[in-house]
Design an enzyme around this catalytic site. Structure first.
Site, PDB file in Angstrom:
ATOM      1  N   GLU A  82       0.767  -1.253   0.140  1.00 16.93           N
ATOM      2  CA  GLU A  82       0.048  -0.123   0.068  1.00 16.93           C
ATOM      3  C   GLU A  82       0.926   1.321   0.057  1.00 16.93           C
ATOM      4  O   GLU A  82       2.095   1.214   0.134  1.00 16.93           O
ATOM      5  CB  GLU A  82      -0.848  -0.050   1.311  1.00 16.93           C
ATOM      6  CG  GLU A  82      -0.404   0.069   2.587  1.00 16.93           C
ATOM      7  CD  GLU A  82      -1.391  -0.554   3.611  1.00 16.93           C
ATOM      8  OE1 GLU A  82      -2.380  -1.446   3.246  1.00 16.93           O
ATOM      9  OE2 GLU A  82      -1.187  -0.246   4.818  1.00 16.93           O
ATOM     10  N   HIS A 101      -4.160   2.772   8.888  1.00 15.87           N
ATOM     11  CA  HIS A 101      -2.736   2.206   9.022  1.00 15.87           C
ATOM     12  C   HIS A 101      -1.765   3.377   8.801  1.00 15.87           C
ATOM     13  O   HIS A 101      -1.543   4.270   8.198  1.00 15.87           O
ATOM     14  CB  HIS A 101      -2.533   1.441   7.596  1.00 15.87           C
ATOM     15  CG  HIS A 101      -3.054   0.140   7.647  1.00 15.87           C
ATOM     16  ND1 HIS A 101      -2.890  -0.774   6.711  1.00 15.87           N
ATOM     17  CD2 HIS A 101      -3.736  -0.616   8.567  1.00 15.87           C
ATOM     18  CE1 HIS A 101      -3.435  -1.854   6.815  1.00 15.87           C
ATOM     19  NE2 HIS A 101      -4.012  -1.844   7.861  1.00 15.87           N
TER      20      HIS A 101
END
Lengths: 292, 409
Positions: free
Chosen positions: A209, A247
């Site tokens: 990511e 996150h």
């Protein structure tokens, strides 16, 4: 074969007497993981689900021959737990908690490298080698033994992919939760060579990511020495700028380091197959396995 | 969490980084106590004084948020002009009054947590006062980076004399006129800044500019002062930094983010022009969902992360919160049921419907634990469409979007 954990893994659960620790110990035992000891300071002598509890990791390792530890303690205590395991000479330490202060992880990271300990996580679902062993909290029913080696910064994207793989009759050799934080104990580059050497793994899937440069470093390594096909998904291309999406590690810095474009470019140049959704990962894996 | 200048300077002062004395005044204090508190502050600071807007954004100076005052009249006018100003969408809620420094040279000095080396990184530039990102682009040779190994060979960690000496050497090369005593001063500041960085769980401790100022009282008639500061604290460590509690709770935040927190949900506003909201159970999945939706030129206004294991009762609240934004026109729910069960999710939507909170169309996709039960529960709820898989979900969303004029752009 598989990587990191298998039938020979003898696992310690740090924080076994806590709510999460007990619940997931039960789940891991049910799956067939050899949980040989628990550690909770001050609770030595107890038993949890038939597993003996010790005051320290060192004592637990001496008495049981444990060779891995999973840490189910709250974020604030992760550092002391990890340092204790590293000092006790446990070669594989898995940390689960999210919201671990990044300064704590910075110390754990460098200490682990100094002592040659492999740390996985934090903010990770753990590791599972389907049919053999699991160390973590993943819902194990969706996994199936097979030949796809998977590593992911996100738990949900990994589950979704695994669910579709299993439904398509494609199993997994090992799934590793890299974790979603800024500093991960082990990155893609640390795990890639293990999958490369693992006979059982035929295809490698990496779910990355935005944020950091670990995908770019992985691209360099893949180009140099990974011969197995690698399929990658990079999540977060359209995440709101400058805001982390839960996150802590998924944030593009002001100078542009960590953008999805840079990662996709580097990986494509290294010959990695880029999937544009979790469903697409499954079609790419199918194609690779058919061409074997 | 980012600190405003006044809070950063309070921290600097507590850790031995030299700052000018300053007074911080909030809009409320000014309203309650009147202009007297401005005059009183000026007595302490002296003229010429500087009035600086306290906002969480750069470019204050250009926006008129930093002004100089020579006397009480000017000071009062500046203060009232600046308070309430809007700087890049940030409303000015407080000001700092500080003396005007006589600056001879401006440097840049910071310690940041570098995720590439996984070490604290000292960044120094002899050209301070400007945005460091700009310097990095235009004259990268002017940026000196020094990673500090947190577990160093001397077993203490932290800044060693050779780090300082190297940086001071670079300054002497560039500016031979700066006296040697400066090196000790710089070393002290660097040690103090690094100490603050470690002690307070900082992601960034930045002094910009670190200014060499005229000061009659100092040896050599000059000294280094932190004229502006930026500090960012690790969000995961805010709880253990007790001194931050009041400041953290006083920060303006999106009302729905606050409300979502009460239920342990994470609500993140995204594109202010977006029309749809997305709810999911995990940040990775939210990100890939946004990616797929944006690809279809549909814009996401806000997302809500349920986390793991939400019950029907909590999901009802999540639906209520995310739909309470008037400009959100429909909701996309994407759940992968592991710990979160599909029947609980469906039950939550049913509860939201029964309590009249399901005010907008919903497209829902779920998979995993108790999916069949979940399907039974949602069938027949008006305004709720089920999609089998994420791809079908996004396709349905596209149909819905096409029927809605604002979206089709």
């Amino acid at each position: 074969m598989s990587i990191l954990i298998d039938k020979n893994t003898r696992l310690i659960v740090q924080g076994i007497t806590g709510r999460e620790g007990t619940f997931h110990t039960e789940q891991m035992l049910e799956y067939g993981t050899h949980v040989v000891a628990g550690v909770t300071p001050g609770k030595g002598g107890m038993e949890v689900l038939g597993v003996p509890v010790f005051n320290t990791v060192r004592e637990a390792a001496e008495k049981t021959g444990a060779n891995a530890s999973v840490i189910f303690v709250p974020a604030a205590h992760m550092m002391s737990g990890a340092l204790e395991s590293i000092d006790a000479g446990i070669p594989l330490v898995i940390t689960i908690a999210e919201h671990v202060p990044v300064h704590d992880m910075m110390r754990v990271y460098h200490y682990a490298r100094l002592k040659n300990t492999r740390v996985i996580g934090p903010n990770s679902f753990g590791i599972i080698s389907p049919g053999k062993s699991k160390a973590g909290f993943m819902a194990h029913r969706i996994f199936m033994p097979g030949s796809v080696g998977l590593m992911s910064r996100s738990a949900t994207n990994c589950y979704e992919t695994v669910f579709m793989l299993t439904n398509a009759g494609i199993g997994q050799s090992t799934c590793v939760g890299i974790g979603g934080d800024m500093i991960a104990g082990s990155s893609f580059s640390d795990i890639l060579p293990l999958f490369e050497e693992d006979d059982e793994t035929k295809v490698i899937v990496m779910i990355g990511e935005i944020g950091g440069n670990e995908e770019e470093l992985a691209a360099v390594l893949i180009k140099k020495r990974i011969t197995k096909p690698v399929i990658a998904l990079i999540a977060g291309k359209n995440a709101p700028k400058g805001r982390s999406m839960g996150h802590a590690g998924a944030i593009v810095s002001a100078d542009g380091t960590g953008s999805a474009d840079s990662k996709i470019r580097a990986l494509s140049e290294a010959g990695v197959i880029i999937a544009d959704s979790t469903a697409d990962i499954v079609s790419c894996v199918k194609k690779q396995l058919l061409s074997e | 969490m980012d600190l405003m200048e006044y809070k950063a300077k309070e921290l600097f002062e507590s850790g031995g980084v030299p700052v000018q004395s300053f007074v911080h005044i909030t809009a409320r204090e000014l309203e309650e106590k009147g202009d007297g508190i401005l005059i009183e502050a000026a007595r302490r600071i002296g003229y010429p004084a500087v009035v600086k807007a306290q906002v969480m954004t750069g470019g204050r100076g250009k926006a008129g948020g930093i002004r100089f005052a020579e006397n009480d009249g000017e000071l009062v006018k500046c203060a009232h002009d600046i308070i309430g100003m809007d700087i890049k969408g940030h409303k000015v809620r407080s000001i700092m009054i500080v003396g005007k420094a006589e600056v001879m040279r401006e440097f840049y000095l910071s310690v940041m947590l570098d995720r590439i080396t996984k070490c604290p990184m000292i960044i120094f530039s002899p050209s301070g006062g400007v945005d460091i990102e700009e310097t990095a682009k235009s004259t990268p040779e002017n940026i000196l980076k020094t990673p500090v190994m947190p577990l160093s060979a001397d077993m203490k960690g932290g800044v060693a004399p050779y780090h300082t000496s190297y940086i001071a050497g670079k300054i002497s090369e560039r500016y031979p006129d700066i006296p040697k005593t400066f090196q000790k001063e710089l070393g002290d500041i660097l040690n103090a800044l690094y100490g603050l960085f470690i002690k307070n769980d900082c992601m960034l401790c930045e002094i910009n500019p670190l200014a060499l100022c005229k000061d009659e009282s100092a040896e050599n008639g000059m000294r280094l002062i932190a004229l502006d500061g930026k500090v960012s604290i690790d969000d995961s460590a805010v709880k253990r930094q007790a001194w931050l509690a009041d400041y953290a709770s006083s920060m303006p935040r999106h009302p729905l983010t606050k409300e979502a927190e009460l239920f342990n949900f994470l609500y993140i506003p995204c594109d202010g022009n977006g029309d749809i909201a997305v709810m999911s159970n995990g940040s990775g999945m939210l990100m890939s969902c946004i990616d797929m939706i944006t690809r279809e030129h549909i814009y996401v206004r806000a997302v809500l992360d349920l986390g793991g294991g939400a019950t029907a009762e909590r999901i009802k609240e999540a639906v209520r919160i995310i739909l309470s934004d008037e400009d959100t026109h429909f909701l996309f729910i994407n759940i992968f049921g592991g710990i979160t069960r599909c029947d609980e999710v469906a039950g939550g939507i049913k509860l939201a419907y029964e309590s009249g909170r399901l005010t907008k169309p919903v497209i829902i996709r779920f998979e995993g634990t108790n999916k069949a039960k979940g399907l039974d529960i949602i069938s027949g709820i008006p305004g709720v469409a089920y999609a089998d898989g994420l791809i079908e979900g996004v396709a349905k969303l596209k149909e819905e979007a096409a029927s809605y004029e604002h979206i089709d752009r």
